[in-house]
Design an enzyme around this catalytic site. Structure first.
Site, short mmCIF file in Angstrom:
data_model
loop_
_atom_site.label_atom_id
_atom_site.label_comp_id
_atom_site.label_asym_id
_atom_site.label_seq_id
_atom_site.Cartn_x
_atom_site.Cartn_y
_atom_site.Cartn_z
N SER A 190 0.85 -1.19 0.00
CA SER A 190 0.00 0.00 0.00
C SER A 190 0.89 1.23 0.00
CB SER A 190 -0.86 0.02 1.27
OG SER A 190 -1.46 1.28 1.45
N TYR A 205 -1.39 0.22 10.68
CA TYR A 205 -1.64 -0.18 9.29
C TYR A 205 -0.43 0.18 8.43
CZ TYR A 205 -3.60 -0.70 4.67
OH TYR A 205 -3.81 -1.09 3.36
C1 8X3 Z 1 -4.96 1.65 1.30
C2 8X3 Z 1 -4.49 2.98 0.95
O1 8X3 Z 1 -4.05 5.38 1.67
O2 8X3 Z 1 -5.87 4.23 2.79
O3 8X3 Z 1 -3.94 0.75 1.55
O4 8X3 Z 1 -3.60 3.65 3.28
S1 8X3 Z 1 -4.51 4.10 2.25
#
Ligand code: 8X3
Length: 247
Positions: free
Chosen positions: A134, A147
């Site tokens: 990502s 994340y």
């Molecule tokens: C998803 C993109 O920008 O929401 O992985 O992290 S973001």
């Protein structure tokens, strides 16, 4: 017929990738938690030969048992798409929910490792692994903490896997999307539809199919070509938190 093994295939990018790779002539192993959805996908993929595996990538024993039990026609894997993963919650680190952190680290990082470790003995020269990273793995943004860290781990695992697997002739790529409209935001915000919709407000986000087409391109290159990393944004996004919204 070459075999592609796709995790997280019951929805979003995984599902779209299954459809794209079937069109490219692969037979498929589709893995996910939601058997019913996978069964519907099998019908959509006909006449492509497909084998369903139902497991949660966080459950190492389940991953190992499922891969060990693959029927003979699906036992050699040419392409592995490590797609399963998610964001859970979005809060400052001092307020983070520990269960969310564990879900992200266990799924996005350890799950990818469990699947790769189980599938790699079934792969040979000319194989390809694509890990779904990502933009969050490259850029910090507010409340992204765990994340972002989990996707940074995917980026670094991809680079190190590429080195480890060089002697075996297995290529490894990372695809790192920005804003894609899938169930991603609904999961991240735990079903808060309004908050999820606000992510895509005034923007034309990427669709799962856009990412699937990139993955399809990567894994259908000639054997001497190894695309290593690909970042993909919608036209309206220039960086993780830099988005052009129109009324
Ligand atoms: C998803 C993109 O920008 O929401 O992985 O992290 S973001």
């Amino acid at each position: 017929m070459k075999t592609a093994f796709i995790t997280g295939a019951s929805s979003g990018i995984g599902r779209a990738t299954a459809i794209a790779l079937a069109k490219s002539g692969f037979q498929l192993v589709i893995a996910g938690r939601r058997r019913e959805r996978l069964e519907t996908l099998v019908q959509e993929l006909a006449p492509t030969p497909v084998h369903i595996l139902t497991f949660d990538v966080r459950d190492r024993a389940a991953v190992e048992a499922a891969v060990a039990g693959l029927p003979a026609p699906f036992q050699h894997v040419d392409v592995l798409i490590n797609n399963a993963g998610n964001a859970h919650g979005m809060a400052p680190v001092q307020e983070g929910d520990v269960a969310d952190w564990e879900a992200m680290l266990d799924g996005n990082v350890k799950g990818l490792l469990y699947v790769s470790r189980a599938v790699l003995p079934r792969m040979g020269e000319g194989g390809f692994i694509v890990n779904l990273g990502s933009i969050a793995g490259y850029e910090a943004y507010a409340n992204g903490n765990v994340y972002c860290a989990s996707k940074a781990a995917v980026a670094m695992l991809t680079r190190t896997m590429r080195i480890d697997l060089l002697p075996r002739g297995i290529r490894v790529a990372e695809v790192a999307p920005g804003m894609v409209e899938t169930e991603f935001s609904a999961v991240r915000f735990k079903g808060d539809e309004e908050r999820a919709a606000s992510v895509y407000k005034g923007v034309q986000p990427l669709q799962a199919q856009d990412i699937a087409e990139l993955i399809q391109f990567i894994v259908t290159r000639p054997p001497h070509v190894q695309i290593a990393e690909a970042v993909i944004f919608p036209a309206a996004q220039a960086a993780a938190a830099t988005v052009r919204r129109q009324p």
